[in-house]
Design a protein around this motif. Structure first.
Motif, short mmCIF file in Angstrom:
data_model
loop_
_atom_site.label_atom_id
_atom_site.label_comp_id
_atom_site.label_asym_id
_atom_site.label_seq_id
_atom_site.Cartn_x
_atom_site.Cartn_y
_atom_site.Cartn_z
N ASP A 157 -5.23 5.61 5.02
CA ASP A 157 -5.48 6.36 3.78
C ASP A 157 -6.48 5.62 2.90
OD1 ASP A 157 -3.58 8.17 4.63
OD2 ASP A 157 -1.98 7.39 3.34
N LEU A 158 -6.31 4.32 2.79
CA LEU A 158 -7.19 3.52 1.94
C LEU A 158 -8.60 3.46 2.52
CD1 LEU A 158 -7.43 1.84 -0.59
CD2 LEU A 158 -6.58 -0.13 0.67
N ALA A 159 -8.72 3.38 3.85
CA ALA A 159 -10.04 3.38 4.49
C ALA A 159 -10.79 4.66 4.15
CB ALA A 159 -9.88 3.24 6.00
N MET A 160 -10.10 5.79 4.15
CA MET A 160 -10.75 7.06 3.82
C MET A 160 -11.08 7.14 2.33
SD MET A 160 -8.96 9.82 6.36
CE MET A 160 -7.26 9.39 5.98
N THR A 161 -10.23 6.58 1.50
CA THR A 161 -10.50 6.55 0.06
C THR A 161 -11.80 5.82 -0.26
OG1 THR A 161 -8.14 6.62 -0.47
CG2 THR A 161 -9.60 5.76 -2.17
N LEU A 162 -12.07 4.75 0.50
CA LEU A 162 -13.24 3.91 0.22
C LEU A 162 -14.46 4.27 1.05
CD1 LEU A 162 -11.42 0.46 -0.01
CD2 LEU A 162 -11.97 2.05 -1.86
N MET A 163 -14.35 5.28 1.89
CA MET A 163 -15.44 5.60 2.81
C MET A 163 -16.72 6.00 2.09
SD MET A 163 -15.44 8.07 6.16
CE MET A 163 -14.92 6.79 7.30
N GLY A 164 -16.60 6.66 0.95
CA GLY A 164 -17.78 7.11 0.21
C GLY A 164 -18.33 6.11 -0.77
N ARG A 165 -17.90 4.86 -0.69
CA ARG A 165 -18.34 3.79 -1.61
C ARG A 165 -18.19 4.23 -3.07
NH1 ARG A 165 -22.17 3.98 2.53
NH2 ARG A 165 -22.31 2.10 3.80
N PRO A 166 -17.00 4.63 -3.48
CA PRO A 166 -16.82 5.16 -4.84
C PRO A 166 -17.02 4.11 -5.91
CG PRO A 166 -14.70 4.80 -3.79
CD PRO A 166 -15.73 4.58 -2.72
N GLU A 167 -17.52 4.54 -7.04
CA GLU A 167 -17.65 3.63 -8.18
C GLU A 167 -16.38 3.62 -9.03
OE1 GLU A 167 -20.26 5.26 -11.51
OE2 GLU A 167 -20.90 6.49 -9.81
N LEU A 168 -15.55 4.64 -8.87
CA LEU A 168 -14.26 4.70 -9.55
C LEU A 168 -13.20 5.05 -8.52
CD1 LEU A 168 -12.37 4.82 -12.03
CD2 LEU A 168 -13.15 7.18 -12.39
N VAL A 169 -12.14 4.23 -8.44
CA VAL A 169 -11.12 4.40 -7.41
C VAL A 169 -9.76 4.59 -8.08
CG1 VAL A 169 -10.05 3.41 -5.35
CG2 VAL A 169 -12.43 2.86 -5.90
N PHE A 170 -9.08 5.67 -7.70
CA PHE A 170 -7.72 5.93 -8.15
C PHE A 170 -6.76 5.57 -7.02
CE2 PHE A 170 -10.36 9.11 -10.37
CZ PHE A 170 -10.08 8.78 -11.69
N LEU A 171 -5.84 4.67 -7.29
CA LEU A 171 -4.90 4.21 -6.27
C LEU A 171 -3.47 4.47 -6.76
CD1 LEU A 171 -6.52 0.74 -5.38
CD2 LEU A 171 -6.85 2.94 -4.22
N ASP A 172 -2.82 5.44 -6.13
CA ASP A 172 -1.44 5.78 -6.51
C ASP A 172 -0.49 5.06 -5.55
OD1 ASP A 172 0.71 6.91 -7.73
OD2 ASP A 172 0.14 8.99 -7.36
N GLU A 173 0.07 3.94 -6.03
CA GLU A 173 0.96 3.10 -5.25
C GLU A 173 0.32 2.68 -3.92
OE1 GLU A 173 4.95 4.60 -5.04
OE2 GLU A 173 4.88 5.38 -7.09
N PRO A 174 -0.78 1.92 -4.00
CA PRO A 174 -1.58 1.64 -2.80
C PRO A 174 -0.90 0.80 -1.74
CG PRO A 174 -2.32 0.30 -4.65
CD PRO A 174 -1.35 1.31 -5.20
N SER A 175 0.03 -0.07 -2.11
CA SER A 175 0.60 -0.98 -1.12
C SER A 175 2.03 -0.63 -0.71
CB SER A 175 0.56 -2.43 -1.64
OG SER A 175 1.31 -2.55 -2.82
N THR A 176 2.47 0.58 -1.06
CA THR A 176 3.80 1.02 -0.64
C THR A 176 3.88 1.05 0.89
OG1 THR A 176 4.14 2.35 -2.62
CG2 THR A 176 5.45 2.93 -0.68
N GLY A 177 4.91 0.44 1.43
CA GLY A 177 5.11 0.45 2.87
C GLY A 177 4.40 -0.67 3.61
N LEU A 178 3.62 -1.48 2.91
CA LEU A 178 2.89 -2.57 3.56
C LEU A 178 3.75 -3.83 3.62
CD1 LEU A 178 -0.68 -2.27 2.00
CD2 LEU A 178 0.19 -1.22 4.09
N ASP A 179 3.57 -4.61 4.67
CA ASP A 179 4.23 -5.90 4.74
C ASP A 179 3.51 -6.86 3.78
OD1 ASP A 179 2.09 -7.55 6.24
OD2 ASP A 179 2.38 -5.82 7.56
N PRO A 180 4.13 -7.99 3.42
CA PRO A 180 3.53 -8.89 2.44
C PRO A 180 2.10 -9.32 2.78
CG PRO A 180 5.81 -9.49 2.78
CD PRO A 180 5.49 -8.43 3.80
N GLU A 181 1.82 -9.59 4.07
CA GLU A 181 0.48 -10.02 4.44
C GLU A 181 -0.54 -8.91 4.22
OE1 GLU A 181 -1.95 -11.89 8.28
OE2 GLU A 181 0.13 -11.25 8.50
#
Length: 338
Positions: A157-181
């Motif tokens: 999901d994050l890779a697609m969010t950043l694919m267009g090289r946005p100058e403004l990024v909205f991240l709604d709970e970006p690290s939910t479900g991720l391991d600590p690393e």
């Protein structure tokens, strides 16, 4: 994770990246109406990270959806990169990246197929291989999305969010479900984006994430922003805390700790003080003179976490003047208020 290239789009001090004034959002009509966002003001400076915090139901996502142009405000004004996020949707969409809580992409496509499909919808997309490498997904390129772990899907999901090289990024709970690393990898990626000129507005339930990333913090409660500022401004004046197991004689023999408030909570004695060093020095000096052991003694300065928990517990002083809504959310409105 590799360094992201500099986001495309205009730069410079052309006003805030996001400016919200008097935002209100109501679900339903008539007696069944529920006002989820009640007069929110928020400014996001360019080239910074702003964290929007709050418990479930505080109105964070309802606010974010209006700013992203995914929903209309019931009242108030919203400007994104100087534009109306609804009326100027095409231009705003080109210059922003949005990470929703759930993406809803097809589970039958592979990771690389999903990225190729998304690239076709973005102007000047970064390469698919670059996107895979940026989020450590190169080894999962040929795996179907349905076969990814929750953390891998979030990175996609994050890779697609950043694919267009946005100058403004909205991240709604970006690290939910991720391991600590992986979570720390995302934090590093966000820091790199901002260092290269991007602006980030995020919601998160991880206070450590907000403390690490955000220069500006806004805490929502019941549809309003009740605390806002830099982290230092938010914790200023908030008491530090000393805690130890309650002595057999209770608090009767404790010294006079001027300016501090002493309370007992079952097995624990809690001392809240505006001057941690002075209070702790007085307490330890008394303990040494009286040959008293303070079991499980701990001390911590005021923090974003302590302020947030105070708001969540309903014990924080509310700086907003708007009265609480009289309507009670129905089952129907509860499904959409976030």
């Amino acid at each position: 994770m590799t360094n992201p290239p500099t986001p495309s789009g205009p730069r410079g001090d052309a006003g805030p990246a996001v400016e919200v004034r008097g935002l209100r959002r109501t679900y339903g009509t008539g007696p069944r109406a529920f006002e989820a966002v009640r007069g929110v003001d928020l400014t996001v400076a360019r080239g910074t990270v702003t964290a929007l915090l709050g418990t479930n139901g505080a109105g964070k996502t309802s606010t974010l959806e209006v700013v992203e142009g995914l929903a209309r405000a019931s009242a108030g004004e919203v400007r994104v990169l100087g534009l109306d996020p609804v009326a100027d949707r095409a231009e705003v969409r080109r210059r922003t990246g949005v990470l929703l809580q759930r993406s809803g992409f097809s589970g039958d496509l592979t990771v690389v197929e999903t990225l190729r499909m998304w690239a076709a919808t973005v102007s000047d997309p970064r390469g698919v291989d670059e996107s895979l490498a940026m989020l450590d997904l190169a080894g999962r390129a040929d795996v179907r999305v349905a076969g990814l772990s929750g953390g891998e899907q979030r990175r996609l999901d994050l890779a697609m969010t950043l694919m267009g090289r946005p100058e403004l990024v909205f991240l709604d709970e970006p690290s939910t479900g991720l391991d600590p690393e992986s979570r720390r990898g995302v934090w590093l990626l966000v820091e790199q984006l901002v260092a290269q000129g991007a602006t980030v507005l995020l919601t998160t339930h991880y206070l450590e994430e907000a403390e690490r990333l955000a220069e500006h913090v806004a805490i929502m409660d019941a549809g309003r922003i009740v605390r806002e500022g830099t982290q230092a401004e938010i914790v200023a004046g908030h008491p530090s805390e000393i805690r130890f197991e309650t002595l057999p004689v209770g608090t009767a023999t404790l010294p006079d700790l001027r300016g501090a408030r002493v309370s007992t909570d079952g097995a624990w004695t809690v001392v809240r003080t505006p001057d941690l060093q002075a209070t702790l020095t007085a307490l330890l000096g008394w303990a040494a003179a009286e040959d008293v052991v303070l079991p499980a003694l701990g001390a911590r300065t005021a923090s974003l976490e302590s302020v947030f928990l105070e708001v969540a517990d309903g014990t924080a002083a509310d700086t907003a003047a708007d009265p609480a809504p009289t309507a009670t959310p129905t089952d129907e409105t509860l499904e959409v208020v976030r």
